[in-house]
Motif scaffolding. Sequence first.
Motif, PDB file in Angstrom:
ATOM      1  N   ARG A 221       0.829  -1.207   0.000  1.00 42.84           N
ATOM      2  CA  ARG A 221       0.000   0.000   0.000  1.00 42.84           C
ATOM      3  C   ARG A 221       0.870   1.267   0.000  1.00 42.84           C
ATOM      4  O   ARG A 221       0.542   2.259  -0.669  1.00 42.84           O
ATOM      5  CB  ARG A 221      -0.921  -0.010   1.217  1.00 42.84           C
ATOM      6  CG  ARG A 221      -1.976   1.089   1.216  1.00 42.84           C
ATOM      7  CD  ARG A 221      -2.874   0.981   0.003  1.00 42.84           C
ATOM      8  NE  ARG A 221      -3.529  -0.315  -0.088  1.00 42.84           N
ATOM      9  CZ  ARG A 221      -4.662  -0.616   0.529  1.00 42.84           C
ATOM     10  NH1 ARG A 221      -5.276   0.309   1.249  1.00 42.84           N
ATOM     11  NH2 ARG A 221      -5.192  -1.805   0.383  1.00 42.84           N
ATOM     12  N   ALA A 222       1.983   1.232   0.740  1.00 42.67           N
ATOM     13  CA  ALA A 222       2.884   2.387   0.763  1.00 42.67           C
ATOM     14  C   ALA A 222       3.490   2.629  -0.611  1.00 42.67           C
ATOM     15  O   ALA A 222       3.628   3.780  -1.052  1.00 42.67           O
ATOM     16  CB  ALA A 222       3.982   2.159   1.803  1.00 42.67           C
ATOM     17  N   GLU A 224       2.140   1.841  -3.489  1.00 33.84           N
ATOM     18  CA  GLU A 224       1.088   2.391  -4.342  1.00 33.84           C
ATOM     19  C   GLU A 224       0.870   3.878  -4.054  1.00 33.84           C
ATOM     20  O   GLU A 224       0.653   4.674  -4.976  1.00 33.84           O
ATOM     21  CB  GLU A 224      -0.200   1.611  -4.128  1.00 33.84           C
ATOM     22  CG  GLU A 224      -0.149   0.172  -4.643  1.00 33.84           C
ATOM     23  CD  GLU A 224      -1.430  -0.584  -4.350  1.00 33.84           C
ATOM     24  OE1 GLU A 224      -2.345   0.018  -3.736  1.00 33.84           O
ATOM     25  OE2 GLU A 224      -1.532  -1.763  -4.733  1.00 33.84           O
ATOM     26  N   GLN A 225       0.925   4.255  -2.786  1.00 34.14           N
ATOM     27  CA  GLN A 225       0.762   5.666  -2.431  1.00 34.14           C
ATOM     28  C   GLN A 225       1.908   6.507  -2.988  1.00 34.14           C
ATOM     29  O   GLN A 225       1.697   7.642  -3.449  1.00 34.14           O
ATOM     30  CB  GLN A 225       0.670   5.808  -0.914  1.00 34.14           C
ATOM     31  CG  GLN A 225      -0.637   5.294  -0.325  1.00 34.14           C
ATOM     32  CD  GLN A 225      -0.691   5.436   1.187  1.00 34.14           C
ATOM     33  OE1 GLN A 225       0.340   5.595   1.844  1.00 34.14           O
ATOM     34  NE2 GLN A 225      -1.888   5.372   1.736  1.00 34.14           N
ATOM     35  N   ASN A 226       3.154   5.956  -2.957  1.00 33.91           N
ATOM     36  CA  ASN A 226       4.304   6.685  -3.510  1.00 33.91           C
ATOM     37  C   ASN A 226       4.150   6.875  -5.022  1.00 33.91           C
ATOM     38  O   ASN A 226       4.441   7.958  -5.557  1.00 33.91           O
ATOM     39  CB  ASN A 226       5.601   5.928  -3.212  1.00 33.91           C
ATOM     40  CG  ASN A 226       5.969   5.991  -1.735  1.00 33.91           C
ATOM     41  OD1 ASN A 226       5.584   6.930  -1.033  1.00 33.91           O
ATOM     42  ND2 ASN A 226       6.709   5.006  -1.261  1.00 33.91           N
ATOM     43  N   LEU A 228       1.348   6.984  -6.666  1.00 30.06           N
ATOM     44  CA  LEU A 228       0.282   7.964  -6.873  1.00 30.06           C
ATOM     45  C   LEU A 228       0.797   9.383  -6.638  1.00 30.06           C
ATOM     46  O   LEU A 228       0.466  10.315  -7.391  1.00 30.06           O
ATOM     47  CB  LEU A 228      -0.884   7.654  -5.937  1.00 30.06           C
ATOM     48  CG  LEU A 228      -2.110   8.572  -6.032  1.00 30.06           C
ATOM     49  CD1 LEU A 228      -2.698   8.543  -7.434  1.00 30.06           C
ATOM     50  CD2 LEU A 228      -3.158   8.183  -5.000  1.00 30.06           C
ATOM     51  N   ALA A 229       1.630   9.549  -5.599  1.00 27.89           N
ATOM     52  CA  ALA A 229       2.186  10.879  -5.320  1.00 27.89           C
ATOM     53  C   ALA A 229       3.082  11.345  -6.463  1.00 27.89           C
ATOM     54  O   ALA A 229       3.063  12.525  -6.853  1.00 27.89           O
ATOM     55  CB  ALA A 229       2.964  10.841  -4.004  1.00 27.89           C
ATOM     56  N   GLN A 232       0.909  12.454  -9.312  1.00 28.04           N
ATOM     57  CA  GLN A 232       0.329  13.768  -9.028  1.00 28.04           C
ATOM     58  C   GLN A 232       1.364  14.876  -9.241  1.00 28.04           C
ATOM     59  O   GLN A 232       1.044  15.962  -9.770  1.00 28.04           O
ATOM     60  CB  GLN A 232      -0.203  13.794  -7.597  1.00 28.04           C
ATOM     61  CG  GLN A 232      -1.437  12.930  -7.384  1.00 28.04           C
ATOM     62  CD  GLN A 232      -1.858  12.875  -5.930  1.00 28.04           C
ATOM     63  OE1 GLN A 232      -1.050  13.104  -5.027  1.00 28.04           O
ATOM     64  NE2 GLN A 232      -3.123  12.557  -5.707  1.00 28.04           N
TER      65      GLN A 232
END
Length: 281
Positions: A221-222, A224-226, A228-229, A232
Amino acid sequence: MVVIPPFGYWKDKNTNEILMIPEAADTVRRIFQLFLDGMTLMPISRILNQETRKTPAQFQMELYGKKKPDIRQFLWSYTSVKNVLQDESYVGVLYNHQDEVRDGKRFRKVPEEEWFRHENVYPPIISREDWEQAQALLQKQRRKRAKSNAPCHRYAGLLSCSNCGAPLVAINRYWNGTCRVEYICKTYMRHGKDTCTSHRIREEKLDTMVWELVSASRESRAEEQNKLAQMQKMWALRKPILDAHILLLQKRIQKLEQEIDGIVMEHIQALSNINLKANGI
């Protein structure tokens, strides 16, 4: 009065007389004897299986043709032994009006104080003294078990056997002065190795496996968040360029639309001139 005899008895359809089944009655006496001698329910069930004594399901199949497809119905268990010990039929007592029926279906369970009690309906297999002594021992064990089962094991109800599909139940194992919790197949624990294998798993191993799974999920999950960041951030950097390009395309579209309108008007004017000449105007 309709009477369905319990395990140990059968009803003669010609005379409506309830008679004792010697083989089953001997099993009932054996159960009470072992229990009153201090043996608990699980060891009793294992002894009955070792002695190849027929279960209530087997007698039902033989007497009434009620076939039980599950092989576990032909093995004695903790529950089937307890049902025999609790049944007051073996001292001759019959209870009825335990359920209310409407349209052929059970409507409600009747409170125990409203049951109808009949003495001397069945030939006694056990003495009243032995039966009451057995009830006292069961009550004592029930209170003790309720107290010891107060802590709830964290994986209870979540695990099942991969071989037979039965749930895995928690048991306490004592080794070198320490207590550890293991989960074992309920079928194996109740009926032995003839029905399932003796595989088991320790609670601390489950803790490790769960922690590894949670950790891997958290790391994924971490990541995937990286990602996504980063996407962005890239979008934020490219947004002004893309906005300018979009504006340019919009102006070009507007210019093309104006050119198309002009061409259409020219064609309309040319067609009008042709029609005027054809009419001699």
